[in-house]
Write a protein that holds these residues in place. Structure first.
Motif, PDB file in Angstrom:
ATOM      1  N   CYS A 118       0.862  -1.190   0.000  1.00  0.00           N
ATOM      2  CA  CYS A 118       0.000   0.000   0.000  1.00  0.00           C
ATOM      3  C   CYS A 118       0.901   1.244   0.000  1.00  0.00           C
ATOM      4  O   CYS A 118       1.745   1.400   0.889  1.00  0.00           O
ATOM      5  CB  CYS A 118      -0.894   0.009   1.234  1.00  0.00           C
ATOM      6  SG  CYS A 118      -1.782   1.567   1.437  1.00  0.00           S
ATOM      7  N   TYR A 120       0.490   4.247   0.842  1.00  0.00           N
ATOM      8  CA  TYR A 120       0.383   5.123   2.019  1.00  0.00           C
ATOM      9  C   TYR A 120       1.132   4.543   3.224  1.00  0.00           C
ATOM     10  O   TYR A 120       1.550   5.267   4.113  1.00  0.00           O
ATOM     11  CB  TYR A 120      -1.085   5.361   2.361  1.00  0.00           C
ATOM     12  CG  TYR A 120      -1.854   5.945   1.200  1.00  0.00           C
ATOM     13  CD1 TYR A 120      -1.622   7.245   0.777  1.00  0.00           C
ATOM     14  CD2 TYR A 120      -2.786   5.181   0.503  1.00  0.00           C
ATOM     15  CE1 TYR A 120      -2.304   7.785  -0.310  1.00  0.00           C
ATOM     16  CE2 TYR A 120      -3.477   5.701  -0.578  1.00  0.00           C
ATOM     17  CZ  TYR A 120      -3.228   6.998  -0.986  1.00  0.00           C
ATOM     18  OH  TYR A 120      -3.902   7.525  -2.068  1.00  0.00           O
ATOM     19  N   CYS A 128      -1.730   6.321   8.369  1.00  0.00           N
ATOM     20  CA  CYS A 128      -1.805   4.891   8.046  1.00  0.00           C
ATOM     21  C   CYS A 128      -1.897   4.112   9.353  1.00  0.00           C
ATOM     22  O   CYS A 128      -0.969   4.132  10.150  1.00  0.00           O
ATOM     23  CB  CYS A 128      -0.576   4.456   7.253  1.00  0.00           C
ATOM     24  SG  CYS A 128      -0.448   2.666   7.064  1.00  0.00           S
ATOM     25  N   ASN A 129      -3.023   3.441   9.542  1.00  0.00           N
ATOM     26  CA  ASN A 129      -3.221   2.674  10.784  1.00  0.00           C
ATOM     27  C   ASN A 129      -2.267   1.503  10.915  1.00  0.00           C
ATOM     28  O   ASN A 129      -1.973   1.054  12.019  1.00  0.00           O
ATOM     29  CB  ASN A 129      -4.658   2.140  10.839  1.00  0.00           C
ATOM     30  CG  ASN A 129      -5.667   3.232  11.110  1.00  0.00           C
ATOM     31  OD1 ASN A 129      -5.407   4.149  11.881  1.00  0.00           O
ATOM     32  ND2 ASN A 129      -6.825   3.153  10.464  1.00  0.00           N
ATOM     33  N   LYS A 130      -1.806   0.991   9.814  1.00  0.00           N
ATOM     34  CA  LYS A 130      -0.881  -0.144   9.885  1.00  0.00           C
ATOM     35  C   LYS A 130       0.493   0.327  10.367  1.00  0.00           C
ATOM     36  O   LYS A 130       1.147  -0.353  11.153  1.00  0.00           O
ATOM     37  CB  LYS A 130      -0.750  -0.821   8.501  1.00  0.00           C
ATOM     38  CG  LYS A 130       0.108  -2.074   8.533  1.00  0.00           C
ATOM     39  CD  LYS A 130       0.192  -2.746   7.173  1.00  0.00           C
ATOM     40  CE  LYS A 130      -1.010  -3.583   6.843  1.00  0.00           C
ATOM     41  NZ  LYS A 130      -1.212  -4.729   7.766  1.00  0.00           N
ATOM     42  N   CYS A 137      -6.724   5.813   7.873  1.00  0.00           N
ATOM     43  CA  CYS A 137      -6.366   5.046   6.671  1.00  0.00           C
ATOM     44  C   CYS A 137      -6.504   5.950   5.456  1.00  0.00           C
ATOM     45  O   CYS A 137      -7.620   6.302   5.054  1.00  0.00           O
ATOM     46  CB  CYS A 137      -7.268   3.825   6.537  1.00  0.00           C
ATOM     47  SG  CYS A 137      -7.039   2.957   4.973  1.00  0.00           S
ATOM     48  N   SER A 138      -5.397   6.326   4.875  1.00  0.00           N
ATOM     49  CA  SER A 138      -5.420   7.236   3.723  1.00  0.00           C
ATOM     50  C   SER A 138      -6.025   6.584   2.487  1.00  0.00           C
ATOM     51  O   SER A 138      -6.520   7.277   1.596  1.00  0.00           O
ATOM     52  CB  SER A 138      -3.998   7.692   3.397  1.00  0.00           C
ATOM     53  OG  SER A 138      -3.452   8.415   4.460  1.00  0.00           O
ATOM     54  N   ALA A 139      -5.963   5.260   2.423  1.00  0.00           N
ATOM     55  CA  ALA A 139      -6.447   4.578   1.216  1.00  0.00           C
ATOM     56  C   ALA A 139      -7.971   4.587   1.109  1.00  0.00           C
ATOM     57  O   ALA A 139      -8.510   4.470   0.008  1.00  0.00           O
ATOM     58  CB  ALA A 139      -5.937   3.139   1.194  1.00  0.00           C
ATOM     59  N   HIS A 147      -6.289  -2.241  -3.792  1.00  0.00           N
ATOM     60  CA  HIS A 147      -6.645  -2.637  -2.428  1.00  0.00           C
ATOM     61  C   HIS A 147      -7.684  -3.759  -2.348  1.00  0.00           C
ATOM     62  O   HIS A 147      -8.140  -4.274  -3.368  1.00  0.00           O
ATOM     63  CB  HIS A 147      -7.056  -1.391  -1.642  1.00  0.00           C
ATOM     64  CG  HIS A 147      -5.899  -0.495  -1.333  1.00  0.00           C
ATOM     65  ND1 HIS A 147      -5.287   0.262  -2.301  1.00  0.00           N
ATOM     66  CD2 HIS A 147      -5.199  -0.277  -0.192  1.00  0.00           C
ATOM     67  CE1 HIS A 147      -4.278   0.931  -1.765  1.00  0.00           C
ATOM     68  NE2 HIS A 147      -4.194   0.616  -0.482  1.00  0.00           N
ATOM     69  N   ASP A 155     -10.573   0.186   9.150  1.00  0.00           N
ATOM     70  CA  ASP A 155      -9.252   0.643   9.614  1.00  0.00           C
ATOM     71  C   ASP A 155      -8.144   0.340   8.615  1.00  0.00           C
ATOM     72  O   ASP A 155      -7.055   0.908   8.711  1.00  0.00           O
ATOM     73  CB  ASP A 155      -8.911  -0.013  10.958  1.00  0.00           C
ATOM     74  CG  ASP A 155      -9.761   0.560  12.078  1.00  0.00           C
ATOM     75  OD1 ASP A 155      -9.970   1.787  12.081  1.00  0.00           O
ATOM     76  OD2 ASP A 155     -10.230  -0.208  12.927  1.00  0.00           O
ATOM     77  N   CYS A 156      -8.372  -0.583   7.688  1.00  0.00           N
ATOM     78  CA  CYS A 156      -7.322  -0.930   6.720  1.00  0.00           C
ATOM     79  C   CYS A 156      -7.916  -1.754   5.586  1.00  0.00           C
ATOM     80  O   CYS A 156      -8.674  -2.702   5.833  1.00  0.00           O
ATOM     81  CB  CYS A 156      -6.207  -1.723   7.412  1.00  0.00           C
ATOM     82  SG  CYS A 156      -4.843  -2.179   6.311  1.00  0.00           S
ATOM     83  N   ILE A 157      -7.539  -1.384   4.366  1.00  0.00           N
ATOM     84  CA  ILE A 157      -8.010  -2.137   3.187  1.00  0.00           C
ATOM     85  C   ILE A 157      -6.815  -2.651   2.370  1.00  0.00           C
ATOM     86  O   ILE A 157      -6.914  -2.848   1.163  1.00  0.00           O
ATOM     87  CB  ILE A 157      -8.965  -1.291   2.312  1.00  0.00           C
ATOM     88  CG1 ILE A 157      -8.286   0.009   1.861  1.00  0.00           C
ATOM     89  CG2 ILE A 157     -10.263  -1.003   3.047  1.00  0.00           C
ATOM     90  CD1 ILE A 157      -9.114   0.800   0.831  1.00  0.00           C
ATOM     91  N   ALA A 158      -5.690  -2.845   3.055  1.00  0.00           N
ATOM     92  CA  ALA A 158      -4.480  -3.303   2.363  1.00  0.00           C
ATOM     93  C   ALA A 158      -4.609  -4.771   1.963  1.00  0.00           C
ATOM     94  O   ALA A 158      -5.407  -5.520   2.524  1.00  0.00           O
ATOM     95  CB  ALA A 158      -3.273  -3.128   3.274  1.00  0.00           C
TER      96      ALA A 158
HETATM   97 FE1  SF4 Z   1      -2.369   1.992   5.936  1.00  0.00          FE
HETATM   98 FE2  SF4 Z   1      -3.865  -0.164   5.498  1.00  0.00          FE
HETATM   99 FE3  SF4 Z   1      -4.875   2.196   5.031  1.00  0.00          FE
HETATM  100 FE4  SF4 Z   1      -2.903   1.321   3.469  1.00  0.00          FE
HETATM  101  S1  SF4 Z   1      -4.916   0.441   3.623  1.00  0.00           S
HETATM  102  S2  SF4 Z   1      -3.152   3.378   4.353  1.00  0.00           S
HETATM  103  S3  SF4 Z   1      -1.729   0.071   4.924  1.00  0.00           S
HETATM  104  S4  SF4 Z   1      -4.213   1.427   7.016  1.00  0.00           S
END
Ligand code: SF4
Length: 329
Positions: A118, A120, A128-130, A137-139, A147, A155-158
């Protein structure tokens, strides 16, 4: 890059102990970790170099499977005659990943533990939560063409980037782990990687200091195997969607089916419903199309990646149909 201390233990037990301290990390091939350290996404204070531990063998198991040492390079696994003959889906997945130079350096365990690509996650100026739990989560509202469509969270779509892991999921591999307490344990491949939930900073179920020592492949499954990867370039590109498929057909019916998808989720995606629907079904287009639909059950697209849903569906259906029609073993 930030300063860190370094050691190269002589034994698996010592390596596991050394990496159980806070902010320590294992390093072997380093093909992903060093990139992450240079941009300060990963900031270990102590590196434990496991590259010279005796984990570079591929050996046959008593039940007819294969035991692949954690440090066997991706190139060597792909070139192993037993892998090529009995687990072609794994050999094909490996040669579809990265570049020849990277495959020479990358290890089996390192491939499993590589982190998402990802963009971001790699940009420390973006939430970026990860990378930084609680930052956002910028994505979600950003560019999310690559994604997840399955198993994602708010919280995350990686997605997990490995091709090899997708083939290992279809083969029902087991992961052998040495723990800092000195006990060896095994876990199914399906339990190694996690879905993001509210803790996307944790990619796997491994605890600090737990060292992957091998991947164990069970005896080869009946039927034909193939790995198919759809990507933006013909080489050196991550999957938009990939599938590892194993199909056993006899008397016009499906006797067994294994399916795992890559590029769609935070872990190799194993659509068990699609497999179960196939068993006993007629080996014909309608059955494979139904399996494709079942494989993406519950999928949800975002602004830029809706296309992955029909792409995955068609990739599964077409791959199964081609396997059913293929000549030879
Ligand atoms: Fe971060 Fe996950 Fe969002 Fe990508 S998708 S910006 S890795 S939290």
């Amino acid at each position: 890059m930030r300063a860190f201390t370094y050691e190269r233990p002589d034994t698996i037990a010592a390596a596991s102990q050394a990496a159980s301290q806070p902010d320590a990390a294992f390093i072997a091939g380093g093909t992903n970790l060093l990139d992450l350290m240079k941009v300060e996404v990963e900031r270990p204070t102590h590196l434990v170099d496991v590259s010279r531990l005796p984990l570079r063998n591929v050996s046959e198991t008593p039940d007819g499977g294969l035991h692949i040492g954690a440090l066997v390079s991706n190139t060597d696994v792909a070139a192993d005659s037993r892998v090529r003959q009995h687990y072609p889906v794994l050999a094909q997945a490996l040669v579809n990943g990265a570049s020849a130079q990277l495959r020479n350096q990358a290890t089996t365990a390192g491939n499993l533990l590589q982190r998402t690509r990802c963009p971001y996650f790699y940009d420390v100026a973006m939430p970026c939560n990860k990378r930084k739990p609680g930052s956002g989560c910028s994505a979600l509202q950003g560019f999310n063409r690559m994604h997840a469509i399955l198993g994602a969270s708010e919280d995350c779509i990686a997605v997990h980037p490995s091709d090899m892991a997708v083939a290992m999921a279809a083969l029902h591999a087991e992961i052998e782990v040495h723990t800092p307490s000195g006990i060896d344990r095994k876990l199914p491949m399906s339990e190694l990687h996690r879905l993001p939930g509210q803790t996307p900073d944790r990619d796997t179920s491994l605890a600090p200091g737990e060292l992957i020592t091998a991947v164990i492949l069970p005896p080869p499954p009946a039927g034909r195997q193939v790995y198919r990867k759809v990507r933006d370039r013909a080489s050196y590109a991550f999957a938009l969607v990939s599938v590892a498929a194993i199909l056993d057909v006899g008397d016009g019916k499906v006797r067994g089916a294994r399916i795992a998808l890559g590029g769609v989720a935070h872990k190799p995606w194993h659509p068990e419903d699609a497999e179960q629907e196939l068993v006993g079904a007629a080996a014909q287009a309608e059955s494979f199309e139904a399996a494709g639909q079942a494989a993406v059950k519950g999928a949800a697209g975002r602004r830029d990646n809706e296309f992955k849903i029909p792409l995955a569906q068609r990739l599964v259906a077409r791959t199964l149909a081609d396997l059913a029609l293929a000549k030879g073993g």
